[in-house]
Design an enzyme around this catalytic site. Structure first.
Site, PDB file in Angstrom:
ATOM      1  N   HIS A  72       0.854  -1.187   0.000  1.00 10.79           N
ATOM      2  CA  HIS A  72       0.000   0.000   0.000  1.00 10.79           C
ATOM      3  C   HIS A  72       0.888   1.233   0.000  1.00 10.79           C
ATOM      4  O   HIS A  72       1.525   1.548   1.004  1.00 10.79           O
ATOM      5  CB  HIS A  72      -0.925  -0.013   1.215  1.00 10.79           C
ATOM      6  CG  HIS A  72      -1.745   1.228   1.326  1.00 10.79           C
ATOM      7  ND1 HIS A  72      -2.717   1.535   0.407  1.00 10.79           N
ATOM      8  CD2 HIS A  72      -1.714   2.264   2.196  1.00 10.79           C
ATOM      9  CE1 HIS A  72      -3.255   2.701   0.721  1.00 10.79           C
ATOM     10  NE2 HIS A  72      -2.662   3.172   1.796  1.00 10.79           N
ATOM     11  N   ASP A  74       1.146   5.036  -0.273  1.00 11.64           N
ATOM     12  CA  ASP A  74       0.466   6.334  -0.208  1.00 11.64           C
ATOM     13  C   ASP A  74       1.172   7.358  -1.096  1.00 11.64           C
ATOM     14  O   ASP A  74       2.386   7.520  -1.017  1.00 11.64           O
ATOM     15  CB  ASP A  74       0.466   6.862   1.230  1.00 11.64           C
ATOM     16  CG  ASP A  74      -0.446   6.059   2.122  1.00 11.64           C
ATOM     17  OD1 ASP A  74      -1.629   5.936   1.781  1.00 11.64           O
ATOM     18  OD2 ASP A  74       0.033   5.539   3.150  1.00 11.64           O
ATOM     19  N   ASP A 196      -7.617   1.533   2.114  1.00 13.58           N
ATOM     20  CA  ASP A 196      -7.284   2.441   3.220  1.00 13.58           C
ATOM     21  C   ASP A 196      -8.234   3.624   3.433  1.00 13.58           C
ATOM     22  O   ASP A 196      -8.312   4.148   4.541  1.00 13.58           O
ATOM     23  CB  ASP A 196      -5.841   2.945   3.062  1.00 13.58           C
ATOM     24  CG  ASP A 196      -5.273   3.506   4.365  1.00 13.58           C
ATOM     25  OD1 ASP A 196      -5.796   3.149   5.438  1.00 13.58           O
ATOM     26  OD2 ASP A 196      -4.311   4.292   4.320  1.00 13.58           O
ATOM     27  N   HIS A 441      -6.068   9.683  -0.429  1.00 17.56           N
ATOM     28  CA  HIS A 441      -6.740   9.692   0.882  1.00 17.56           C
ATOM     29  C   HIS A 441      -5.898  10.294   2.006  1.00 17.56           C
ATOM     30  O   HIS A 441      -6.338  10.271   3.164  1.00 17.56           O
ATOM     31  CB  HIS A 441      -7.219   8.278   1.239  1.00 17.56           C
ATOM     32  CG  HIS A 441      -6.129   7.254   1.292  1.00 17.56           C
ATOM     33  ND1 HIS A 441      -5.754   6.518   0.179  1.00 17.56           N
ATOM     34  CD2 HIS A 441      -5.333   6.843   2.294  1.00 17.56           C
ATOM     35  CE1 HIS A 441      -4.766   5.713   0.520  1.00 17.56           C
ATOM     36  NE2 HIS A 441      -4.489   5.887   1.805  1.00 17.56           N
TER      37      HIS A 441
HETATM   38 ZN    ZN Z   1      -3.017   4.948   2.852  1.00 23.66          ZN
END
Ligand code: ZN
Length: 1045
Positions: A72, A74, A196, A441
């Site tokens: 994941h 970001d 997420d 996000h």
């Molecule tokens: Zn995240």
């Protein structure tokens, strides 16, 4: 009349014969796009197929464990996008995306059994650019063989609460375009992967369905909802995203794990400390039997929450797989030794992907429960409602909207230019990419570290500035009528003023003659007011025919003038009405500073009130009354008076140690007022100044040292504008504060209010209630807050109050008749959900100051129509371009230049908006039409819309319909269908007939309420005879359609 319809139907069916072939040309989904590639033995080719056909076999009598290896990544959070990519600034977080992809690709090439999924196109595209041909060819092979699968695939994994649907569609289009251009059909994601984001929206799910995704997986939902779903085995469901539209259902699954990490004790990442699998039986460290037993127990336990004998198990987490070999080596062993014991344990484990898992669910023929509301707000424990981030970093949230606004304009003007310059593409690419990043996000949400926010701002600002080269070039071409070479020799600069919100604009303050070019990015003529800062109190405004038009001068509010960082000569604002601004087009105005006294027309009436008295502003149709304390107290619409009061209050943010749930602090994610605290009214008696004129009336209110407001009614508008200025929020008392604008009416709203879903459908909210479970509400205030992307409303049988916003924020209706919107927050402690900083934004050496707008619509239910139309105009208002004209007289100006232009050949129906208009490939543009009304909003405008698409654009002849993200032909769309537990009422019959007409008559399209349709339009010499014939026929059909519907 029935006879005419019959004749028409015969014509239609006759025409259909010629087109049947193309209509039935459905793609065989999951078919092989595999090409054999042998790379001198460097990469192993396993002759496997991508898509569902290449999925591993499952075992009907066992629990099938789908091992999904993932990372994941970001796109900014504790570090900036580039810091994450390159792996710098390890003191914030040990994470380097380039190493992740390098290492994963190598690990996949080493063992053909392994599979991996990747999500964020922002990172993958950056990595891809650095690779040589051999590596690119290896990666393509992995994609073609389904060993590397893209899921999600948008530029970033976007937030769902406060993003606007226009930007969501854009960022998916941009990410999927990267995949499609570089890897082809095997890279097309079938799975939405939103593991997420902090809650999930109905609109996002609807977009996934329309983009052709087969399913969605996520992990964050209210902890009570999750508990219930686990117990009842309803973790997987069919989400009914829109009852009015076809293909609007989406299979949706919730991951078992806490978030999306590996099961406890099985994280083999270099960032984890769990034990590896040690399989030397002579070693004292040997642990295979115990590890397999633990694993089997874990998966058996998890599978209790699901209906089928399949379980998806994610292995990965934030920035995992930097040393992929280490992770994969242990997973290889875990799989091997578990399967060696499968006669005993009946557990079949294998590398898989979310799409292969979904395929197994599809084949299970299970009947799935349905869901029709959304997953907001998200609560992770009894005291942690993630409703603070709806408002956190309010200036970032506004800047993101400005980015979208200018991106749409830059795309339109780039598409409209006669000659597209070489730099157009690069500038558009940069702004599209940055807007994709902003949807992330931890970007638009405001849940990133301060230095990351600043990086987002810098990059967005630079991208907007870059795209100004495109708008400047295109506007020069349109206005001067011929193509100019290079930006240096351009006649006009078409400057944007990005500080208009604090009444600053260099050109208008310093020139005695200047041009204002008003650009309208929406597909209908508009009548909006132009407001520009000026230095002086007497100006003349001329239109494109050199005629003087009405204008008004009004002083800039004192609190704005007093902003210490505002460097400006302007003391007043000049206001005029820009009438009939053409659709997707512009009109220019010539402004002259005069030395003569202002004429009666633009002279305003000023009232400075020392003695309290009642003040009224507005005209006969719409008035606002202020009581003797200077507060709004009453609204009069068409002569009917109703209570409407407004004030600012604040909640004291909880400031506790976070050690137990009950001690949670309010922070970047969480909104939590102090326990048992009552909201504090900022001021009961406020100072006001009244300014009235022909065009606009304003009341300037000062609430305290750091809150002021302008209440404004333009004489032609249907709404009241509240422009608030809040900050720096005082914290010298040691208390963090969350500032709320609150409106109170007599509307008997009966616990009910309505909030929008990503700027589109309105959803019904009931105070202290959730649709799918009996909530135990421990936070009565923040637990009732919802994301307001553009609109919140309350109503009873007589009246309705709707408030539109200029940026996303949290909002609620905590008592009947009231609406509250949180506009700003400043907090002194972190909420310990990762960001590690209190949300205490500063700028220019003091607490952040925010200026924003609320637009108030009040009346009977009939005002819904105006809300929708204005929502579009307020989201994409006119953009102003400025030029100094000191050397050109207004006469010369009017004579020389093309001062008015529209990019459309004809106007669209009122309920249709041109959502997208951008350059695509070669000689083509990408367009989207949307129906902006819901099915029950207006008697007339909620009907389906029908129009002739070939009549919309100059010179366009070929229209190819695509799925929503434009990465697949619409006619090739073939999604998986799932069985439902119960069948809901489906669409009416009329629709079937309309769709038939639409399919048959190519140039004519029908849009159902809330429908969006996507086309690639090419420009070349078309068959004008066919177009004319179609035009006559379609005109006839439109007539009949309107007559009978
Ligand atoms: Zn995240």
């Amino acid at each position: 009349m029935t006879a005419i319809l019959r004749v028409l139907l015969i014509i239609i069916l006759t025409l259909n014969l010629f087109q049947e072939g193309s209509l039935n040309n459905f793609m065989n989904f999951g078919k092989s796009y595999f090409e054999t590639k042998i790379l001198d033995g460097k990469a192993e080719n396993v002759d496997r197929k991508c898509g569902y056909e290449g999925c591993p076999m499952t075992h009907p009598d066992m629990l099938n464990v789908h091992v999904v290896a993932h990372t994941h990544d970001d796109v900014g959070w504790l570090k900036t996008v580039d810091q994450y990519y390159y792996g710098s600034k390890s003191q914030f977080q040990k994470a380097g995306v380039q190493y992740i992809i390098d290492s994963v690709i190598q690990a996949l090439l080493n063992n053909p059994e392994r599979r991996f999924i990747y999500v964020e196109s922002a990172f993958f595209s950056k990595w891809w650019q650095e690779q040589d041909d051999e590596m690119k060819s290896n990666v393509r092979m992995l994609v073609d063989e389904g060993r590397l699968e893209f899921v999600g695939g948008a530029w970033s994994m976007n937030d769902e609460a406060i993003t606007h649907y226009q930007s969501l569609i854009d960022q998916f289009t941009w990410g999927l375009r990267f995949l499609d251009d570089n890897f082809g059909k095997c890279s097309r994601p079938r799975i939405g992967w939103q593991i997420d984001p902090f809650g999930h929206s109905l609109q996002q799910a609807s977009l996934f369905a329309k983009m052709g995704y087969d399913g969605l997986f996520f992990s964050r939902l209210d902890y009570q909802d999750k508990e219930k779903r686990q117990k009842e085995k309803t973790m997987e469901m069919i989400w009914k995203t829109n009852q009015d539209l076809d293909e609007a259902d989406l299979f949706t699954g919730v991951l078992y794990q806490r978030f999306y990490n590996a099961p406890d004790y099985f994280c083999f990442d270099i960032l984890c400390n769990d034990e590896p699998i040690i399989d030397d039986i002579h070693s004292t460290e040997y642990n295979v039997d115990k590890r397999v037993e633990d694993f089997v127990r874990t998966v058996r336990n998890m599978s209790e929450s699901y209906q089928t004998n399949n379980l998806m198990l994610t292995f990965g987490g934030d920035f995992t797989f930097m040393a992929a070999q280490m992770y994969f080596k242990n997973l290889d062993k875990l799989i091997k030794y578990t399967n060696e014991r499968q006669d005993n344990f009946k557990v079949n484990t294998f590398y898989s992907t979310p799409s292969c898992y979904l395929k197994s669910l599809h084949e299970s023929n299970t009947k799935w429960p349905i869901k029709s509301d959304d997953f907001f707000p998200y609560a992770s424990d009894p005291h942690s409602y993630w409703t603070g981030y709806y408002t956190s970093r309010p200036t970032s949230k506004r800047f993101e909207r400005i980015g979208n606004h200018f991106l749409q304009i830059c795309k339109q003007l780039s598409a409209m230019a006669e000659v597209a310059e070489d730099f157009y593409d690069e500038n558009l690419k940069r702004l599209k990419s940055e807007m994709g990043v902003m949807q992330h996000h931890d970007a638009i949400t405001g849940t990133e570290k301060q230095h990351v926010t600043e990086d987002y701002h810098r990059e967005l600002y630079d991208s907007i500035k870059g795209c100004e080269d495109n708008t400047r070039s295109s506007l020069n071409q349109l206005m001067i009528g011929h193509h100019s070479n290079g930006t240096n020799q351009l006649e006009f600069q078409f400057n944007s003023c990005l500080n208009l919100n604090i009444s600053v604009c260099e050109v208008t303050e310093s020139s005695s003659e200047f041009m204002v070019t008003v650009y309208n990015p929406i597909s209908h003529e508009t009548y909006q007011n132009v407001k520009i800062p000026v230095h002086g109190d007497s100006y003349i405004v001329r239109d494109y025919l050199n005629r003087v038009i009405d204008s008004q001068i009004i002083p800039i509010p004192t609190p704005v003038m007093n902003l210490h960082y505002r460097i400006s000569k302007s003391s007043h604002e000049l206001i005029f009405q820009a009438k009939n601004i053409p659709a997707i087009g512009y009109k220019s105005y010539y402004v002259t500073k005069t030395t003569t006294a202002p004429s009666e027309d633009n002279k305003e009436v000023e009232e400075n009130l020392n003695e309290p008295e009642i003040v009224t502003i507005g005209d006969e149709e719409l008035k606002i009354i202020f009581d003797s304390n200077g507060l709004v107290s009453e609204i009069i619409v068409d002569g009917v008076s109703s209570k409407l009061s407004q004030n600012f209050i604040y909640y004291k943010g909880a400031n506790m140690n976070n050690e137990i749930f009950a001690n949670r602090s309010s922070g970047a994610y969480i909104f939590r007022p102090e326990i048992d605290s009552v909201p504090v009214v900022v001021s009961e008696v406020i100072k006001i100044e009244v300014h009235k004129g022909e065009i606009v009336d304003e009341v300037h209110q000062i609430f305290n040292e750091w809150i002021s407001q302008v209440v404004r009614i333009y004489k032609t508008s249907k709404y009241v504008e509240f422009e608030w200025l809040v900050g720096p929020i005082a914290i010298d008392d040691g208390i963090g504060k969350e500032i709320v604008s609150i409106f109170q009416t007599d509307i008997k709203s009966n616990d009910i209010f309505y909030t929008d879903s990503n700027g589109r459908n309105m959803l019904k909210r009931i105070r202290n209630k959730r649709e799918t479970w009996d909530i135990e509400m421990n936070e009565k205030i923040s637990g009732n807050y919802y994301p307001i992307t553009t609109k919140i409303a309350i109503e009873d049988e007589n009246h309705r109050l709707a408030i539109l916003t200029d940026r996303p924020q949290g909002g609620s209706s905590l008592t009947d008749g009231s609406i509250e919107l949180m506009v700003h927050r400043r907090l002194l402690r972190d909420d310990t959900f990762g960001v590690g900083e209190p949300l205490n934004e500063t700028a220019y050496g003091e607490g952040l100051i925010v200026r924003g707008k609320h637009w108030i619509f009040f009346g009977t239910s009939k005002i819904k129509k105006f809300e929708r139309i204005h929502q579009n105009e307020l989201h994409l208002p006119n953009w102003l371009f400025f030029d100094n004209l000191n050397d050109i007289t207004s006469f010369e100006w009017a004579l020389t230049y093309n001062l008015m232009h529209s990019g459309l050949k004809t106007s669209l129906p009122t309920n249709v908006h041109l959502l997208t208009y951008e350059p695509w490939k070669e000689n083509s543009i990408l367009i989207r039409f949307e129906h902006i009304f819901e099915s029950n909003e207006d008697g007339e405008l909620s009907k389906p819309a029908i129009f002739n698409i070939s009549e919309v654009f100059h010179g366009a002849v070929d229209f190819t319909e695509m799925t929503l993200a434009a990465n697949q032909l619409r006619e090739e769309l073939n999604r998986l269908n799932f069985n439902e537990e119960e069948v809901l009422l489906q669409q009416n019959d009329k629709k079937t007939n309309l769709q038939l007409i639409a399919k048959i008559l190519d140039p004519m399209i029908v849009l159902e309420p809330m429908e969006i349709r996507t086309f690639i339009v090419t420009f070349n010499s078309g068959n004008s005879l066919l177009v004319s014939f179609n035009f006559i026929l379609s005109t006839l059909i439109i007539f009949l359609f309107k007559y009978f519907l």
